[in-house]
Each structure stands twice: as structure tokens, then as C-alpha cells.
Design an enzyme around this catalytic site. Structure first.
Site, PDB file in Angstrom:
ATOM      1  N   GLY A 150       0.777  -1.239   0.000  1.00  0.00           N
ATOM      2  CA  GLY A 150       0.000   0.000   0.000  1.00  0.00           C
ATOM      3  C   GLY A 150       0.807   1.288   0.000  1.00  0.00           C
ATOM      4  O   GLY A 150       0.415   2.268  -0.616  1.00  0.00           O
TER       5      GLY A 150
ATOM      6  N   GLU B 253       3.682   4.268   6.028  1.00  0.00           N
ATOM      7  CA  GLU B 253       2.449   3.504   5.848  1.00  0.00           C
ATOM      8  C   GLU B 253       1.518   4.272   4.903  1.00  0.00           C
ATOM      9  O   GLU B 253       1.605   5.494   4.808  1.00  0.00           O
ATOM     10  CB  GLU B 253       1.747   3.334   7.210  1.00  0.00           C
ATOM     11  CG  GLU B 253       1.773   1.933   7.761  1.00  0.00           C
ATOM     12  CD  GLU B 253       0.963   0.918   6.959  1.00  0.00           C
ATOM     13  OE1 GLU B 253       0.772   1.082   5.735  1.00  0.00           O
ATOM     14  OE2 GLU B 253       0.529  -0.050   7.566  1.00  0.00           O
ATOM     15  N   ASP B 254       0.626   3.542   4.242  1.00  0.00           N
ATOM     16  CA  ASP B 254      -0.367   4.206   3.393  1.00  0.00           C
ATOM     17  C   ASP B 254      -1.460   4.835   4.248  1.00  0.00           C
ATOM     18  O   ASP B 254      -1.797   5.998   4.093  1.00  0.00           O
ATOM     19  CB  ASP B 254      -0.971   3.227   2.372  1.00  0.00           C
ATOM     20  CG  ASP B 254      -1.464   1.920   2.999  1.00  0.00           C
ATOM     21  OD1 ASP B 254      -1.295   1.719   4.222  1.00  0.00           O
ATOM     22  OD2 ASP B 254      -2.022   1.094   2.260  1.00  0.00           O
TER      23      ASP B 254
ATOM     24  N   ASP C 179      -5.713   2.755  10.180  1.00  0.00           N
ATOM     25  CA  ASP C 179      -7.142   2.558  10.416  1.00  0.00           C
ATOM     26  C   ASP C 179      -7.302   2.264  11.919  1.00  0.00           C
ATOM     27  O   ASP C 179      -7.257   3.182  12.724  1.00  0.00           O
ATOM     28  CB  ASP C 179      -7.565   1.396   9.507  1.00  0.00           C
ATOM     29  CG  ASP C 179      -9.048   1.149   9.445  1.00  0.00           C
ATOM     30  OD1 ASP C 179      -9.731   1.915   8.771  1.00  0.00           O
ATOM     31  OD2 ASP C 179      -9.522   0.184  10.065  1.00  0.00           O
TER      32      ASP C 179
ATOM     33  N   LYS D  10      -7.417   7.504   9.780  1.00  0.00           N
ATOM     34  CA  LYS D  10      -8.867   7.574  10.011  1.00  0.00           C
ATOM     35  C   LYS D  10      -9.048   7.764  11.519  1.00  0.00           C
ATOM     36  O   LYS D  10      -9.121   6.776  12.270  1.00  0.00           O
ATOM     37  CB  LYS D  10      -9.555   6.277   9.567  1.00  0.00           C
ATOM     38  CG  LYS D  10      -9.569   6.038   8.054  1.00  0.00           C
ATOM     39  CD  LYS D  10     -10.292   4.722   7.737  1.00  0.00           C
ATOM     40  CE  LYS D  10     -10.298   4.417   6.262  1.00  0.00           C
ATOM     41  NZ  LYS D  10     -10.775   3.044   5.964  1.00  0.00           N
TER      42      LYS D  10
ATOM     43  N   PHE E 150     -14.248   3.642   3.110  1.00  0.00           N
ATOM     44  CA  PHE E 150     -13.292   2.795   2.401  1.00  0.00           C
ATOM     45  C   PHE E 150     -12.797   3.485   1.132  1.00  0.00           C
ATOM     46  O   PHE E 150     -13.588   3.916   0.304  1.00  0.00           O
ATOM     47  CB  PHE E 150     -13.921   1.436   2.063  1.00  0.00           C
ATOM     48  CG  PHE E 150     -12.936   0.506   1.425  1.00  0.00           C
ATOM     49  CD1 PHE E 150     -11.946  -0.109   2.179  1.00  0.00           C
ATOM     50  CD2 PHE E 150     -12.964   0.274   0.048  1.00  0.00           C
ATOM     51  CE1 PHE E 150     -11.008  -0.943   1.586  1.00  0.00           C
ATOM     52  CE2 PHE E 150     -12.026  -0.563  -0.553  1.00  0.00           C
ATOM     53  CZ  PHE E 150     -11.049  -1.172   0.219  1.00  0.00           C
ATOM     54  N   ILE E 151     -11.501   3.592   1.006  1.00  0.00           N
ATOM     55  CA  ILE E 151     -10.909   4.283  -0.142  1.00  0.00           C
ATOM     56  C   ILE E 151      -9.951   3.380  -0.933  1.00  0.00           C
ATOM     57  O   ILE E 151      -9.461   2.392  -0.402  1.00  0.00           O
ATOM     58  CB  ILE E 151     -10.152   5.559   0.303  1.00  0.00           C
ATOM     59  CG1 ILE E 151      -9.055   5.192   1.328  1.00  0.00           C
ATOM     60  CG2 ILE E 151     -11.090   6.610   0.885  1.00  0.00           C
ATOM     61  CD1 ILE E 151      -7.983   6.226   1.443  1.00  0.00           C
TER      62      ILE E 151
ATOM     63  N   ASP F 229      -5.763  -0.489  -2.244  1.00  0.00           N
ATOM     64  CA  ASP F 229      -6.471  -1.426  -3.127  1.00  0.00           C
ATOM     65  C   ASP F 229      -7.837  -1.845  -2.618  1.00  0.00           C
ATOM     66  O   ASP F 229      -8.141  -1.730  -1.426  1.00  0.00           O
ATOM     67  CB  ASP F 229      -5.640  -2.707  -3.265  1.00  0.00           C
ATOM     68  CG  ASP F 229      -5.646  -3.521  -1.957  1.00  0.00           C
ATOM     69  OD1 ASP F 229      -5.252  -2.959  -0.923  1.00  0.00           O
ATOM     70  OD2 ASP F 229      -6.090  -4.686  -1.979  1.00  0.00           O
TER      71      ASP F 229
ATOM     72  N   ARG G  48      -4.700   0.064  -7.101  1.00  0.00           N
ATOM     73  CA  ARG G  48      -3.507   0.710  -6.532  1.00  0.00           C
ATOM     74  C   ARG G  48      -2.890   1.726  -7.488  1.00  0.00           C
ATOM     75  O   ARG G  48      -2.229   2.670  -7.079  1.00  0.00           O
ATOM     76  CB  ARG G  48      -2.431  -0.347  -6.208  1.00  0.00           C
ATOM     77  CG  ARG G  48      -2.815  -1.331  -5.131  1.00  0.00           C
ATOM     78  CD  ARG G  48      -1.592  -2.134  -4.703  1.00  0.00           C
ATOM     79  NE  ARG G  48      -1.926  -3.308  -3.909  1.00  0.00           N
ATOM     80  CZ  ARG G  48      -2.133  -3.309  -2.594  1.00  0.00           C
ATOM     81  NH1 ARG G  48      -2.076  -2.185  -1.912  1.00  0.00           N
ATOM     82  NH2 ARG G  48      -2.421  -4.427  -1.960  1.00  0.00           N
TER      83      ARG G  48
HETATM   84  P1  IMP Z   1      -5.092  -1.130  10.529  1.00  0.00           P
HETATM   85  O1  IMP Z   1      -4.186  -2.259  10.895  1.00  0.00           O
HETATM   86  O2  IMP Z   1      -6.513  -1.388  10.932  1.00  0.00           O
HETATM   87  O3  IMP Z   1      -4.598   0.208  11.025  1.00  0.00           O
HETATM   88  O4  IMP Z   1      -5.162  -1.086   8.948  1.00  0.00           O
HETATM   89  C1  IMP Z   1      -4.133  -0.617   8.206  1.00  0.00           C
HETATM   90  C2  IMP Z   1      -4.011  -1.306   6.869  1.00  0.00           C
HETATM   91  O5  IMP Z   1      -5.281  -1.641   6.322  1.00  0.00           O
HETATM   92  C3  IMP Z   1      -3.371  -0.348   5.891  1.00  0.00           C
HETATM   93  O6  IMP Z   1      -1.995  -0.585   5.808  1.00  0.00           O
HETATM   94  C4  IMP Z   1      -4.090  -0.643   4.590  1.00  0.00           C
HETATM   95  O7  IMP Z   1      -3.348  -1.569   3.859  1.00  0.00           O
HETATM   96  C5  IMP Z   1      -5.411  -1.229   4.990  1.00  0.00           C
HETATM   97  N1  IMP Z   1      -6.502  -0.219   4.891  1.00  0.00           N
HETATM   98  C6  IMP Z   1      -7.031   0.528   5.889  1.00  0.00           C
HETATM   99  N2  IMP Z   1      -8.015   1.333   5.447  1.00  0.00           N
HETATM  100  C7  IMP Z   1      -8.118   1.094   4.109  1.00  0.00           C
HETATM  101  C8  IMP Z   1      -8.981   1.626   3.078  1.00  0.00           C
HETATM  102  O8  IMP Z   1      -9.860   2.487   3.272  1.00  0.00           O
HETATM  103  N3  IMP Z   1      -8.762   1.125   1.835  1.00  0.00           N
HETATM  104  C9  IMP Z   1      -7.822   0.177   1.542  1.00  0.00           C
HETATM  105  N4  IMP Z   1      -7.014  -0.347   2.485  1.00  0.00           N
HETATM  106  C10 IMP Z   1      -7.155   0.103   3.757  1.00  0.00           C
HETATM  107 MG    MG Z   2      -0.900  -1.244   4.196  1.00  0.00          MG
END
Ligand code: IMP
Ligand code: MG
Length: 181
Positions: free
Chosen positions: A50, A105-106, A109, A137, A158-159, A165, A171
Site C-alpha cells: 500500500g 504507511e499508506d 485505520d 482515520k 473505504f478508499i 487497493d 492501486r
Molecule cells: P489497521 O491495521 O486497521 O490500522 O489497517 C491498516 C491497513 O489496512 C493499511 O496498511 C491498509 O493496507 C489497509 N486499509 C485501511 N483502510 C483502508 C482503506 O480504506 N482502503 C484500503 N485499504 C485500507
Molecule cells: Mg498497508
């Protein structure tokens, strides 16, 4: 309004490339200011897949010596919601022992992925870990530690695009798109 269809879902344009890249440039200035006096070149750690586009855009604007490393993690299993389980799909590309690490990081969440990564980097002997994410977020983020660098905050939707992706596609989109309501 630009629209794209990825498999069964329709997305509408949300953040244009120019806006994303303006925010990344502002972030790069902060990272540069904070690392101007770094004694040892920090490690810029790109979290694949990502963060590939974000890391590329940021890296070009960093004006201090640094070393690029990669790791591939996955917490999303092909859907539109985060899972609690973080999987290491490809291990760290180099040694971080005694190094200062800037994690790219991208998107953050829930924060599970960066929490997992911070623990891993500490176990591997990193001297310092900083978290640098293109997006956050804030409504979903559940961890107590504050990421060091965030380019943009977004609502809990969700984006896709600019590296992110849906089921591994999207992507390559230069703008960020959001799932249509
Ligand atoms: P977390 O572990 O819940 O913080 O999620 C982080 C990972 O989930 C990121 O590195 C992304 O790869 C993926 N992710 C989180 N939100 C989105 C979204 O809106 N679209 C696509 N991938 C996401
Ligand atoms: Mg990621």
C-alpha cells in the site's frame, strides 16, 4: 465527478493527486527539519504494497541521507474491513539493529498494523521508531500512541487509489477514490 468500477463496487473521486502530493510535500518538509542533524542515516521502511506510491513520492523529497528498506504486511483479507490478525508476507529487507526507523504507511485505520510493526522493530533492536503515514482515520484509530507524521486525516470510509487497493486492484489510480454510499 470521476468514477471507477473495481469488480463489484463503484468508487467516486475523493482526493485528487495534486492535493495528495501537496500534503506529502508539506510532510516531507517536517521530516527534513526533524532529521537535518541525523548522525547515522535513518532507515525509511516502506510497508508494502500500500505505501509504495506514498514512499516513492516522499523519498524523492527527503534531503538527508537515508536507507530504504521494505516489509510486506497484510491485515485486510481482500475486503473492505480490517481484521485483527496482521500477517507478515515478506520479512524485513535488512537489519534495523541500532537504527532509527521511519515507518512509511499508506493509511492507519485501527492501528493494529503499526502496533504489530512497532513491536517487531523493537524486537529486532531498532533504536528509535517513528510512524509516518499518508492517511489516518481518526474515528477508528484505537491506540494510545500518536503517529509522528500524518499527511492527511480522512473520515471512516473505504478508499482506493494512490497505492491503496480493493481486492488487490485500484492501486495504480493516481487519485484517491471513495466507495460510493
Ligand atoms: P489497521 O491495521 O486497521 O490500522 O489497517 C491498516 C491497513 O489496512 C493499511 O496498511 C491498509 O493496507 C489497509 N486499509 C485501511 N483502510 C483502508 C482503506 O480504506 N482502503 C484500503 N485499504 C485500507
Ligand atoms: Mg498497508
Amino acid at each position: 465527478m470521476k468514477r471507477v468500477t473495481l469488480f463489484d463496487k463503484t468508487f467516486v473521486q475523493y482526493i485528487p493527486q495534486e492535493e495528495i502530493e501537496r500534503a506529502i510535500s508539506q510532510l516531507a518538509q517536517k521530516v527534513n527539519a526533524d532529521h537535518a542533524n541525523a548522525v547515522q542515516p535513518p532507515v525509511v521502511l516502506c510497508v508494502l504494497n500500500g505505501a509504495m506510491l506514498f514512499t516513492t513520492q516522499l523519498l524523492k523529497q527527503l534531503n538527508f541521507n537515508c536507507e530504504l528498506m521494505t516489509i510486506k504486511l497484510s491485515s485486510w483479507c481482500g475486503g473492505t474491513e480490517s481484521t485483527n490478525q496482521v500477517r507478515e508476507c515478506m520479512s524485513l529487507s535488512g537489519s534495523v539493529k541500532g537504527r532509527d526507523v521511519i515507518v512509511c504507511e499508506d493509511i492507519i485505520d485501527t492501528g493494529n498494523t503499526i502496533e504489530y510493526l512497532m513491536d517487531l522493530l523493537k524486537k529486532e533492536g531498532a533504536a528509535k521508531v517513528e510512524i509516518c503515514s499518508m492517511l489516518l482515520k481518526p474515528e477508528v484509530y484505537r491506540k494510545s500512541f500518536r503517529p509522528d507524521y500524518i499527511a492527511m486525516e480522512i473520515e471512516n470510509r473505504f478508499i482506493v487509489g494512490y497505492g491503496l487497493d480493493y481486492k488487490e486492484i485500484g492501486r495504480n489510480l493516481p487519485d484517491i477514490y471513495v466507495l460510493e454510499k
